[in-house]
Every structure is written in structure tokens, then in C-alpha cells.
Design an enzyme around this catalytic site. Structure first.
Site, mmCIF file in Angstrom:
data_model
loop_
_atom_site.group_PDB
_atom_site.id
_atom_site.type_symbol
_atom_site.label_atom_id
_atom_site.label_comp_id
_atom_site.label_asym_id
_atom_site.label_seq_id
_atom_site.Cartn_x
_atom_site.Cartn_y
_atom_site.Cartn_z
ATOM 1 N N GLY A 9 -19.127 -20.138 16.548
ATOM 2 C CA GLY A 9 -19.087 -19.547 17.928
ATOM 3 C C GLY A 9 -18.964 -18.171 18.116
ATOM 4 O O GLY A 9 -18.076 -17.322 18.967
ATOM 5 N N TYR A 152 -12.453 -32.082 29.450
ATOM 6 C CA TYR A 152 -12.219 -30.766 28.937
ATOM 7 C C TYR A 152 -10.807 -31.024 28.158
ATOM 8 O O TYR A 152 -10.649 -30.790 27.064
ATOM 9 C CB TYR A 152 -12.244 -29.515 29.518
ATOM 10 C CG TYR A 152 -12.005 -28.344 28.670
ATOM 11 C CD1 TYR A 152 -12.877 -27.842 27.768
ATOM 12 C CD2 TYR A 152 -10.706 -27.538 29.079
ATOM 13 C CE1 TYR A 152 -12.600 -26.686 27.047
ATOM 14 C CE2 TYR A 152 -10.490 -26.500 28.194
ATOM 15 C CZ TYR A 152 -11.355 -26.227 27.240
ATOM 16 O OH TYR A 152 -11.061 -24.912 26.406
ATOM 17 N N LEU A 184 -5.203 -18.396 29.914
ATOM 18 C CA LEU A 184 -6.322 -18.118 30.406
ATOM 19 C C LEU A 184 -7.012 -16.765 29.513
ATOM 20 O O LEU A 184 -6.260 -15.559 29.606
ATOM 21 C CB LEU A 184 -5.947 -17.490 31.961
ATOM 22 C CG LEU A 184 -7.020 -17.290 33.069
ATOM 23 C CD1 LEU A 184 -7.716 -18.377 33.653
ATOM 24 C CD2 LEU A 184 -6.125 -16.743 34.214
HETATM 25 P P1 NDP Z 1 -17.426 -18.054 25.280
HETATM 26 O O1 NDP Z 1 -18.266 -18.854 26.117
HETATM 27 O O2 NDP Z 1 -17.190 -16.616 25.491
HETATM 28 O O3 NDP Z 1 -17.652 -18.464 23.765
HETATM 29 C C1 NDP Z 1 -17.963 -19.587 23.121
HETATM 30 C C2 NDP Z 1 -18.710 -19.689 22.047
HETATM 31 O O4 NDP Z 1 -18.654 -20.681 21.635
HETATM 32 C C3 NDP Z 1 -19.903 -18.908 22.213
HETATM 33 O O5 NDP Z 1 -20.243 -18.088 20.930
HETATM 34 C C4 NDP Z 1 -20.996 -19.869 22.043
HETATM 35 O O6 NDP Z 1 -22.206 -19.594 21.798
HETATM 36 C C5 NDP Z 1 -20.422 -20.823 21.376
HETATM 37 N N1 NDP Z 1 -20.718 -22.364 21.349
HETATM 38 C C6 NDP Z 1 -20.809 -22.903 22.344
HETATM 39 N N2 NDP Z 1 -21.292 -24.210 22.091
HETATM 40 C C7 NDP Z 1 -21.800 -24.301 20.965
HETATM 41 C C8 NDP Z 1 -22.604 -24.978 20.010
HETATM 42 N N3 NDP Z 1 -22.940 -26.115 20.303
HETATM 43 N N4 NDP Z 1 -22.984 -24.609 18.718
HETATM 44 C C9 NDP Z 1 -22.514 -23.303 18.291
HETATM 45 N N5 NDP Z 1 -21.701 -22.605 19.031
HETATM 46 C C10 NDP Z 1 -21.519 -22.977 20.237
HETATM 47 O O7 NDP Z 1 -15.710 -19.066 25.370
HETATM 48 P P2 NDP Z 1 -14.563 -18.463 24.592
HETATM 49 O O8 NDP Z 1 -14.615 -17.432 23.585
HETATM 50 O O9 NDP Z 1 -13.333 -18.464 25.514
HETATM 51 O O10 NDP Z 1 -14.399 -19.865 23.980
HETATM 52 C C11 NDP Z 1 -13.885 -20.079 22.611
HETATM 53 C C12 NDP Z 1 -13.127 -21.325 22.371
HETATM 54 O O11 NDP Z 1 -11.963 -21.019 23.034
HETATM 55 C C13 NDP Z 1 -13.622 -22.703 22.893
HETATM 56 O O12 NDP Z 1 -13.411 -23.661 22.070
HETATM 57 C C14 NDP Z 1 -12.709 -22.653 24.340
HETATM 58 O O13 NDP Z 1 -12.666 -23.912 24.683
HETATM 59 C C15 NDP Z 1 -11.201 -22.075 23.724
HETATM 60 N N6 NDP Z 1 -10.461 -21.540 24.665
HETATM 61 C C16 NDP Z 1 -10.958 -20.743 25.565
HETATM 62 C C17 NDP Z 1 -10.189 -20.217 26.766
HETATM 63 C C18 NDP Z 1 -10.583 -19.432 27.678
HETATM 64 O O14 NDP Z 1 -9.612 -19.364 29.026
HETATM 65 N N7 NDP Z 1 -11.488 -18.729 27.813
HETATM 66 C C19 NDP Z 1 -8.726 -20.724 26.591
HETATM 67 C C20 NDP Z 1 -8.466 -21.756 25.568
HETATM 68 C C21 NDP Z 1 -9.404 -22.074 24.649
HETATM 69 P P3 NDP Z 1 -23.436 -19.737 23.022
HETATM 70 O O15 NDP Z 1 -23.231 -18.249 23.573
HETATM 71 O O16 NDP Z 1 -24.596 -20.088 22.113
HETATM 72 O O17 NDP Z 1 -23.371 -20.740 23.880
HETATM 73 C C1 8X3 Z 2 -9.403 -22.878 28.533
HETATM 74 C C2 8X3 Z 2 -8.155 -22.597 29.296
HETATM 75 O O1 8X3 Z 2 -6.825 -23.456 31.245
HETATM 76 O O2 8X3 Z 2 -9.094 -23.042 31.632
HETATM 77 O O3 8X3 Z 2 -8.960 -23.980 27.663
HETATM 78 O O4 8X3 Z 2 -8.340 -25.000 30.549
HETATM 79 S S1 8X3 Z 2 -8.294 -23.448 30.715
#
Ligand code: NDP
Ligand code: 8X3
Length: 251
Positions: A9, A152, A184
Site C-alpha cells: 500500500g 474494522y 487519526l
Molecule cells: P490510504 O487510503 O491513504 O492508503 C491505503 C493504502 O493501502 C493505499 O496505497 C491503497 O491502495 C492500499 N491498499 C488498499 N487495499 C489494498 C489491496 N487490496 N491491495 C494492495 N494495496 C491496497 O490510507 P492510510 O494510509 O491511512 O492507511 C494505511 C494503513 O493505516 C491501513 O492499514 C489503515 O487501516 C491504517 N490506519 C490508518 C489510520 C488513519 O487514520 N488514516 C489510523 C490507523 C491505522 P489503493 O489506492 O490501490 O487503494
Molecule cells: C484508523 C483510525 O480511529 O478511524 O484506524 O479507526 S480510526
């Protein structure tokens, strides 16, 4: 020493920030994701800054594609030192009894099964070499459920259990396992969660200074570069005005 770091990702948000930070740290980075255009654009930018970069396009839900990509790595990229299991998403915020079946499958298949697939493909090589580090991107959502978070939150609780389980399974090796648990973070996460409703997504970050992908990537790079006897097992990273998954003070 220069490490080989594979990030899932890497096309957006936290994964993209990890790609940049590890590259700036002088490491060789393998960027993986679904979006070829984004992969190539980020790779070109990092290469222009002097980084060694490889891109692999696959969906972590597709086991065969993931396997072919990892097994097809050129010889000098195969000894992966750090696996950043970051690819993941939230879909929807409905009560559990009204949840969408496809949303559930999307989250479970990506956040749990995709992470497991990558672990299964990469960690045996680390065990053979008695060296490596797995950084899983969990979440504060895995600590306790919040309203509408149900599935989630369950997937991120699973990331904690899988990180803890793996740490036990490799405790007789020099391999380290880290579960990063952000709160967040302003990325594309909420646009995806709300199926493209950008106004609803933007509201989430109003009245509070959220974390950035860079804030999380800094911790990942720190954990990966801690002395060999130090295992950063778990880190909860919250915005200053966030106290838990459900307590966020907006001003
Ligand atoms: P983004 O949506 O900005 O990035 C997510 C990334 O994961 C993208 O590159 C996306 O690619 C990729 N991805 C999703 N599904 C797949 C798949 N099936 N195969 C390959 N790549 C995939 O979100 P975040 O950067 O915020 O999220 C990254 C991680 O952080 C996640 O695991 C999320 O749960 C976790 N997280 C996020 C938080 C937040 O508040 N943002 C807080 C806590 C955890 P594509 O563009 O192709 O979908
Ligand atoms: C992403 C943060 O608080 O939206 O994991 O679940 S929250």
C-alpha cells in the site's frame, strides 16, 4: 547498513510516507500497490533523489499475484530486511447489524488475509537468514471498538493478535515484530471509508490537528533502526487531542 524494505500500500498515505522516509534513510525500497500510475510516479521521484527503488503491482487479496511478485524479485532484492504490512482500509461506519457484506469482505480480505499472505511469503526467508523485521500497521481501533467501527476494529484487533503471535513464533530468532497503532491520520483513509464522500471525510479532521503519514513513518523508521537487541513491540500514536478511538476533542 542499507536495508531492503518492502512496503504494501505504498501508493498513498502512511505507506507512501514510509516509502519516502525509508528511501531518505538510504534504504532500498520495494513499493507495492494496486495503482501502477502512482507506483511509477513515486518511484520516479525517489529515484531522482538517488534512491534505489523497485515497484511491484499486485492486490494483497490476490494470493497468486502476491506470490508471483515476491518470488519474481531479482536476486539482489530478495533478502527483504523489513516488511511493512500497511495496505488496509475501512469501509463504512454502519451499525454491525446493518453492515454491508461486501464491505466486510473487503476489510477482512485486505487487513487480515492480505497481511497474513505477505507475512507467509516474506518471513520464511527472514527465518532462514535469522534476520528481519515485520512492521504491521494496526490501529487504535484494535484496542477497543468505537461506534460503527465493529468489523474494522475487529480486523485491527486481529492485526494485534497476529503481531503478538508472530512475535512468539520468531522469539528464538533475531527477527523483530512491531505493531504500529495510529489514531487519526489524515490520508485517503476516510474518503475510502465513506465511499468517496469527501465532505463527510473532511469533517473528521476539522477542529483537531490530525497526525500525518510522516508522523507514523518516522516511528516505523525509528523501530527499524533501533539497536538489534531492542524490539519496539507495539506503539500507540495519537493526535494530542485524541485520547482513544472514540474520544476526540475538536475545538
Ligand atoms: P490510504 O487510503 O491513504 O492508503 C491505503 C493504502 O493501502 C493505499 O496505497 C491503497 O491502495 C492500499 N491498499 C488498499 N487495499 C489494498 C489491496 N487490496 N491491495 C494492495 N494495496 C491496497 O490510507 P492510510 O494510509 O491511512 O492507511 C494505511 C494503513 O493505516 C491501513 O492499514 C489503515 O487501516 C491504517 N490506519 C490508518 C489510520 C488513519 O487514520 N488514516 C489510523 C490507523 C491505522 P489503493 O489506492 O490501490 O487503494
Ligand atoms: C484508523 C483510525 O480511529 O478511524 O484506524 O479507526 S480510526
Amino acid at each position: 547498513m542499507k536495508k531492503i524494505v518492502l512496503i504494501t500500500g505504498a501508493t498513498s498515505g502512511i505507506g507512501e510516507a514510509c516509502a519516502r522516509k525509508f528511501a531518505q534513510n538510504g534504504d532500498k525500497v520495494i513499493l507495492t500497490g494496486r495503482n501502477t500510475t502512482r507506483l511509477e510516479a513515486i518511484a520516479a521521484e525517489l529515484k531522482a533523489q538517488g534512491a534505489e527503488v523497485l515497484t511491484l503491482q499486485f492486490d494483497v487479496r490476490n494470493r497468486e499475484a502476491a506470490k508471483a511478485a515476491v518470488e519474481g524479485l531479482p536476486a539482489d532484492w530478495r533478502a527483504i530486511d523489513v516488511l511493512v504490512n500497511n495496505a488496509g482500509l475501512a469501509l463504512g461506519l454502519e451499525p454491525e447489524y446493518e453492515g454491508d457484506y461486501d464491505d466486510w469482505d473487503g476489510m477482512i480480505d485486505t487487513n487480515i488475509k492480505g497481511l497474513l499472505t505477505m507475512t507467509r511469503l516474506v518471513v520464511p526467508g527472514m527465518v532462514e537468514r535469522n534476520s528481519g523485521h515485520i512492521i504491521n500497521v494496526g490501529s487504535v481501533a484494535g484496542d477497543a471498538a468505537y461506534a460503527g467501527g465493529n468489523v474494522y476494529c475487529a480486523t485491527k484487533a486481529a492485526v494485534k493478535a497476529l503481531s503478538d503471535g508472530l512475535r512468539i513464533d520468531v522469539a528464538n530468532t533475531a527477527i523483530r515484530v512491531t505493531n504500529l497503532k495510529p489514531g487519526l491520520v489524515e490520508t485517503n483513509f476516510s474518503n475510502v471509508r465513506f465511499h468517496g464522500d469527501t465532505d463527510r471525510a473532511a469533517k473528521l479532521y476539522q477542529g483537531i490537528k490530525p497526525l500525518t503519514g510522516d508522523d507514523i513513518a518516522d516511528v516505523a523508521v525509528y523501530a527499524a533502526n533501533a539497536p538489534a537487541h531492542v524490539q519496539i513491540a507495539e506503539v500507540l500514536i495519537l493526535a494530542t487531542h485524541q485520547a482513544s478511538g472514540s474520544v476526540i476533542v475538536r475545538k
